[in-house]
Design a protein around this motif. Structure first.
Motif, PDB file in Angstrom:
ATOM      1  N   ILE A 156       6.728  -8.662  17.645  1.00 44.70           N
ATOM      2  CA  ILE A 156       6.077  -7.351  17.453  1.00 44.70           C
ATOM      3  C   ILE A 156       5.549  -6.782  18.783  1.00 44.70           C
ATOM      4  CG2 ILE A 156       4.274  -6.083  16.221  1.00 44.70           C
ATOM      5  CD1 ILE A 156       4.964  -7.787  13.763  1.00 44.70           C
ATOM      6  N   ARG A 178      -5.585 -14.648  17.633  1.00 42.87           N
ATOM      7  CA  ARG A 178      -5.324 -15.987  17.076  1.00 42.87           C
ATOM      8  C   ARG A 178      -4.200 -16.710  17.808  1.00 42.87           C
ATOM      9  NH1 ARG A 178      -5.179 -14.361  10.867  1.00 42.87           N
ATOM     10  NH2 ARG A 178      -6.276 -12.423  11.279  1.00 42.87           N
ATOM     11  N   GLY A 205      -8.599  -9.275  22.719  1.00 40.74           N
ATOM     12  CA  GLY A 205      -9.854  -8.801  22.141  1.00 40.74           C
ATOM     13  C   GLY A 205      -9.823  -8.726  20.640  1.00 40.74           C
ATOM     14  N   LYS A 207     -12.224  -6.314  17.387  1.00 44.48           N
ATOM     15  CA  LYS A 207     -12.539  -4.937  16.974  1.00 44.48           C
ATOM     16  C   LYS A 207     -13.093  -4.101  18.130  1.00 44.48           C
ATOM     17  CE  LYS A 207     -15.467  -2.471  13.639  1.00 44.48           C
ATOM     18  NZ  LYS A 207     -14.620  -1.290  13.595  1.00 44.48           N
ATOM     19  N   PHE A 224       0.252   0.279  15.720  1.00 49.31           N
ATOM     20  CA  PHE A 224      -0.480  -0.857  15.126  1.00 49.31           C
ATOM     21  C   PHE A 224       0.403  -1.571  14.123  1.00 49.31           C
ATOM     22  CE2 PHE A 224      -2.711  -2.610  11.508  1.00 49.31           C
ATOM     23  CZ  PHE A 224      -3.734  -3.359  12.072  1.00 49.31           C
ATOM     24  N   ILE A 230      -6.942  -2.479   7.800  1.00 44.92           N
ATOM     25  CA  ILE A 230      -7.142  -2.203   9.232  1.00 44.92           C
ATOM     26  C   ILE A 230      -6.148  -1.115   9.683  1.00 44.92           C
ATOM     27  CG2 ILE A 230      -7.414  -3.236  11.544  1.00 44.92           C
ATOM     28  CD1 ILE A 230      -9.240  -4.546   9.515  1.00 44.92           C
ATOM     29  N   TYR A 233      -7.633   2.127   8.765  1.00 46.47           N
ATOM     30  CA  TYR A 233      -8.774   2.419   9.635  1.00 46.47           C
ATOM     31  C   TYR A 233      -8.291   2.901  11.012  1.00 46.47           C
ATOM     32  CZ  TYR A 233     -12.429   1.224  13.015  1.00 46.47           C
ATOM     33  OH  TYR A 233     -13.311   1.263  14.061  1.00 46.47           O
ATOM     34  N   PHE A 248       1.538   0.039  10.693  1.00 48.02           N
ATOM     35  CA  PHE A 248       2.319  -0.682   9.679  1.00 48.02           C
ATOM     36  C   PHE A 248       1.421  -1.735   9.041  1.00 48.02           C
ATOM     37  CE2 PHE A 248       4.958   1.267  12.748  1.00 48.02           C
ATOM     38  CZ  PHE A 248       5.882   1.931  11.965  1.00 48.02           C
ATOM     39  N   ALA A 251       2.110  -6.023   2.595  1.00 47.99           N
ATOM     40  CA  ALA A 251       3.297  -5.928   1.754  1.00 47.99           C
ATOM     41  C   ALA A 251       3.186  -6.809   0.526  1.00 47.99           C
ATOM     42  CB  ALA A 251       4.520  -6.360   2.560  1.00 47.99           C
ATOM     43  N   CYS A 282       5.612 -10.346   6.872  1.00 42.36           N
ATOM     44  CA  CYS A 282       5.412  -9.101   6.119  1.00 42.36           C
ATOM     45  C   CYS A 282       6.646  -8.778   5.286  1.00 42.36           C
ATOM     46  CB  CYS A 282       5.091  -7.955   7.046  1.00 42.36           C
ATOM     47  SG  CYS A 282       6.484  -7.496   8.057  1.00 42.36           S
ATOM     48  N   GLU A 385      -1.999  -9.293  -1.414  1.00 44.30           N
ATOM     49  CA  GLU A 385      -1.023  -9.940  -0.521  1.00 44.30           C
ATOM     50  C   GLU A 385      -1.576 -11.332  -0.210  1.00 44.30           C
ATOM     51  OE1 GLU A 385      -0.836  -8.534   3.564  1.00 44.30           O
ATOM     52  OE2 GLU A 385       1.315  -8.879   3.606  1.00 44.30           O
ATOM     53  N   ASN A 413       7.062  -2.160   1.457  1.00 45.01           N
ATOM     54  CA  ASN A 413       7.670  -2.585   2.723  1.00 45.01           C
ATOM     55  C   ASN A 413       9.146  -2.940   2.521  1.00 45.01           C
ATOM     56  OD1 ASN A 413       6.734  -2.720   5.389  1.00 45.01           O
ATOM     57  ND2 ASN A 413       6.944  -4.948   5.412  1.00 45.01           N
TER      58      ASN A 413
HETATM   59  P1  NAD Z   1      -5.055  -8.109  10.888  1.00 43.32           P
HETATM   60  O1  NAD Z   1      -5.105  -6.767  10.255  1.00 43.32           O
HETATM   61  O2  NAD Z   1      -6.143  -9.068  10.621  1.00 43.32           O
HETATM   62  O3  NAD Z   1      -5.011  -7.960  12.492  1.00 43.32           O
HETATM   63  C1  NAD Z   1      -4.096  -7.101  13.133  1.00 43.32           C
HETATM   64  C2  NAD Z   1      -4.711  -6.625  14.450  1.00 43.32           C
HETATM   65  O4  NAD Z   1      -5.883  -5.860  14.159  1.00 43.32           O
HETATM   66  C3  NAD Z   1      -5.134  -7.767  15.370  1.00 43.32           C
HETATM   67  O5  NAD Z   1      -4.781  -7.435  16.692  1.00 43.32           O
HETATM   68  C4  NAD Z   1      -6.638  -7.827  15.178  1.00 43.32           C
HETATM   69  O6  NAD Z   1      -7.312  -8.238  16.354  1.00 43.32           O
HETATM   70  C5  NAD Z   1      -7.016  -6.392  14.843  1.00 43.32           C
HETATM   71  N1  NAD Z   1      -8.181  -6.306  13.949  1.00 43.32           N
HETATM   72  C6  NAD Z   1      -8.551  -7.201  13.002  1.00 43.32           C
HETATM   73  N2  NAD Z   1      -9.663  -6.789  12.369  1.00 43.32           N
HETATM   74  C7  NAD Z   1     -10.002  -5.603  12.923  1.00 43.32           C
HETATM   75  C8  NAD Z   1     -11.064  -4.671  12.681  1.00 43.32           C
HETATM   76  N3  NAD Z   1     -11.988  -4.887  11.743  1.00 43.32           N
HETATM   77  N4  NAD Z   1     -11.100  -3.543  13.434  1.00 43.32           N
HETATM   78  C9  NAD Z   1     -10.162  -3.305  14.369  1.00 43.32           C
HETATM   79  N5  NAD Z   1      -9.154  -4.157  14.637  1.00 43.32           N
HETATM   80  C10 NAD Z   1      -9.051  -5.283  13.923  1.00 43.32           C
HETATM   81  O7  NAD Z   1      -3.618  -8.726  10.529  1.00 43.32           O
HETATM   82  P2  NAD Z   1      -3.095 -10.212  10.786  1.00 43.32           P
HETATM   83  O8  NAD Z   1      -3.794 -11.137   9.853  1.00 43.32           O
HETATM   84  O9  NAD Z   1      -3.082 -10.515  12.245  1.00 43.32           O
HETATM   85  O10 NAD Z   1      -1.569 -10.051  10.347  1.00 43.32           O
HETATM   86  C11 NAD Z   1      -1.131 -10.192   9.022  1.00 43.32           C
HETATM   87  C12 NAD Z   1      -0.956  -8.847   8.350  1.00 43.32           C
HETATM   88  O11 NAD Z   1      -0.039  -8.036   9.090  1.00 43.32           O
HETATM   89  C13 NAD Z   1      -0.353  -8.957   6.963  1.00 43.32           C
HETATM   90  O12 NAD Z   1      -1.016  -8.051   6.120  1.00 43.32           O
HETATM   91  C14 NAD Z   1       1.100  -8.544   7.167  1.00 43.32           C
HETATM   92  O13 NAD Z   1       1.738  -8.039   6.036  1.00 43.32           O
HETATM   93  C15 NAD Z   1       0.946  -7.502   8.210  1.00 43.32           C
HETATM   94  N6  NAD Z   1       2.189  -7.283   8.935  1.00 43.32           N
HETATM   95  C16 NAD Z   1       2.853  -6.109   8.711  1.00 43.32           C
HETATM   96  C17 NAD Z   1       4.046  -5.865   9.364  1.00 43.32           C
HETATM   97  C18 NAD Z   1       4.780  -4.569   9.145  1.00 43.32           C
HETATM   98  O14 NAD Z   1       5.632  -4.225   9.966  1.00 43.32           O
HETATM   99  N7  NAD Z   1       4.477  -3.839   8.097  1.00 43.32           N
HETATM  100  C19 NAD Z   1       4.561  -6.814  10.247  1.00 43.32           C
HETATM  101  C20 NAD Z   1       3.853  -8.003  10.457  1.00 43.32           C
HETATM  102  C21 NAD Z   1       2.655  -8.216   9.794  1.00 43.32           C
END
Ligand code: NAD
Length: 500
Positions: A156, A178, A205, A207, A224, A230, A233, A248, A251, A282, A385, A413
């Motif tokens: 990604i 992570r 980093g 949030k 994103f 998130i 948001y 994105f 799913a 996803c 999910e 998705n």
């Molecule tokens: P996540 O939403 O926890 O984190 C994604 C990013 O957002 C990270 O960089 C994280 O640091 C940041 N983030 C987390 N909390 C935040 C907050 N409160 N405010 C601002 N930024 C914040 O997602 P994850 O657990 O890393 O990934 C899994 C998720 O991603 C699953 O829901 C999966 O379906 C989705 N995903 C979607 C696609 C797609 O193309 N649709 C592809 C891969 C993963």
């Protein structure tokens, strides 16, 4: 000894100065191996300053030379494939072959972006009016940013920065805290490939860094990928700040199994797509939808022993491992909690992986494979999910009922239909409100030269990732109308110009 990771700013590893860190685990052992610095607003601002200073010269570099950096990057990815895969598996937990797939699916987008000179060619109309020519060009936006999830720490980030950089932008990457090591390695490789310093900045980093990106007036666009709350948001806050934003989200991907489907093929597909990467994809299939009682009974009968036999182990155990641990102890707790809820709410747990313990890795974040039957749409295991090795089966009586189930789910998705009937497949593809559809293909992730994106609550914004859409997202159009050689010397025009 835990290793302290860095940011990557202006071509160098830079230590974090905020004093805040996130623990980075080896999910197989459960041990903290690294500390990821969490950037402050000031650290993010400094990265943007560097990017802003470097970007004009990069935009002025001809697209063919920019593409050559990606050509070399592709070569370096192949050279370092084993090293990248090992680092990826160690922080994510996925198997080595799957980690290589993660790198390759990103590498393919880098390959696609080598076509930037062609993709960035504008449009030209010769003689749009008397002595008038008209042309459109695609210009970079300036500084763009990408915020990426833990589950594909190579693919990604590359989906984001390759097209942005090929199009002449500078890029700020905020990877998941992570598993941040691979994104840092990718930035080093881009430098080795010839990318000027400052064009790709990696700011680690949480949030705080994300909010600083969303509020920064010199960041023109944000891409994103992550969970839906998130994504929503980031989309709302980024758009309110006047940026171009594509987000994105999560799913719930359904696979419809028609009575005429090749059941052995469907079972193979379900096992791989449901449990590969411990369900942390996803595009994982998380809901099986057999049509008719007989199909459902036969499916569960064939599926259950296959799920029970899945080989779960750390990535170091060899290439025949089916899946490894989930990413954190919190993820494990959440998944097991949802499985408990599924049982409480009346679903039938045909294969119960809750008690699974990996010998020698008792503190690792392993979750055994779980298979549910008789799941109904009002249950939490259907609505949420799960993002773990848990497959739910929702039985339906007809094709229309299956289609309606998928259509009314909040996510859109991916989905798949397994059938031998061309008419059913064609109807499904035409009517289903989901962004990516597979016909006898369980994980229909489009290749780099098509685009990737979901519908409904799986995506916010109007352009997809990679493929031609990525070049549209990371550029803006300028259209020039020119008249030579006779211009205003003929006199002023007072009515709106039309091309008669
Ligand atoms: P996540 O939403 O926890 O984190 C994604 C990013 O957002 C990270 O960089 C994280 O640091 C940041 N983030 C987390 N909390 C935040 C907050 N409160 N405010 C601002 N930024 C914040 O997602 P994850 O657990 O890393 O990934 C899994 C998720 O991603 C699953 O829901 C999966 O379906 C989705 N995903 C979607 C696609 C797609 O193309 N649709 C592809 C891969 C993963």
């Amino acid at each position: 000894m835990t290793i302290e990771l860095t940011h990557w700013i202006n071509g160098k590893h830079v230590k974090g100065t905020s004093g805040r860190f996130a623990d980075v685990y080896n999910p197989a052992t459960g041990e903290v191996e690294k500390k990821c610095p969490l950037a402050s607003v000031e650290e993010l601002n400094a990265a943007v300053e560097g990017a802003k200073a470097a970007q004009p010269a990069w935009a002025a570099t001809n697209p063919q030379r920019r593409a050559r950096v990606l050509m070399e990057f592709v070569r370096l990815l192949h050279r370092d494939m084993d090293k990248l895969a090992e680092a990826l598996s160690r922080e994510h937990g996925k198997t080595l072959p799957d980690a290589k797939g993660d790198v390759i699916r990103g590498l393919e987008v880098a390959e696609f972006c080598i076509g930037a000179p062609h993709l960035l060619k504008g449009e030209y109309t010769d003689g749009a009016g008397p002595g008038i020519d008209m042309y459109s060009m695609r210009q970079p936006l300036g500084v763009a940013a990408g915020i990426t999830p833990f589950n594909f720490p190579a693919m990604i980030p590359m989906w984001k920065f390759c097209p942005a950089i090929a199009a002449g932008n500078a890029f700020i990457l905020k990877p998941s805290e992570r598993d941040p090591s691979v994104p840092l390695m990718l930035a080093e490789l881009m430098q080795e490939a010839g990318l000027p310093d400052g064009i790709l900045q990696v700011v680690n980093g949480d949030k705080e860094a994300v909010d600083a990106i969303l509020d920064h007036e010199d960041i023109a666009a944000v891409g994103f990928v992550g969970s839906t709350p998130i994504a929503q948001y980031v989309y709302a806050r980024g758009c309110a700040a006047g940026k171009r934003v594509q987000c994105f989200g999560g799913a719930k991907n359904h696979m419809v199994i028609m009575p005429d489907a090749d059941l052995d093929q469907a079972v193979d597909a379900l096992v791989g797509a449901g449990y590969g990467a411990a369900g942390e994809r996803c595009m994982a299939i998380s809901v099986a939808v057999p049509v008719g009682k007989e199909t459902a009974d036969r499916l569960i009968e064939k599926l259950a022993p296959r799920v029970e036999a899945l080989k779960i182990a750390p990535y170091t155990a060899g290439d025949d491992v089916d899946f490894g641990p989930v990413v954190t102890a919190e993820a494990k707790r959440r998944i097991l909690g949802l499985v408990d809820k599924g049982v409480e709410q009346g679903a039938k747990l045909v294969v119960d992986g809750r008690g699974f313990v990996m010998q020698g890795y008792e503190n690792g974040f392993f979750v055994g494979a779980c298979l549910f039957d008789n799941v109904t749409p009002d249950m939490d295991i259907y609505k949420e999910e799960i993002f773990g090795p848990v497959l739910s089966t929702v039985r339906v009586n007809s094709y229309e009922e299956a289609l309606n189930l998928v259509m009314t789910n909040q996510y859109g998705n991916g989905t798949a239909i397994f059938t031998r009937d061309g008419d059913a497949a064609r109807d499904y593809c035409a009517r289903v409100n989901v962004g990516m559809v597979g016909v006898n293909v369980p994980i229909p992730v489009p290749l780099a030269y098509h685009t990737f994106g979901g519908w409904k609550k799986s995506a916010f914004g109007d352009l997809n990732q990679h493929g031609p859409d990525a070049f549209r997202f990371y550029t803006r159009t300028k259209t020039v109308t020119s008249r030579w050689p006779s211009g205003i010397k003929d006199g002023a025009e007072f009515s709106i110009p039309t091309m008669r």
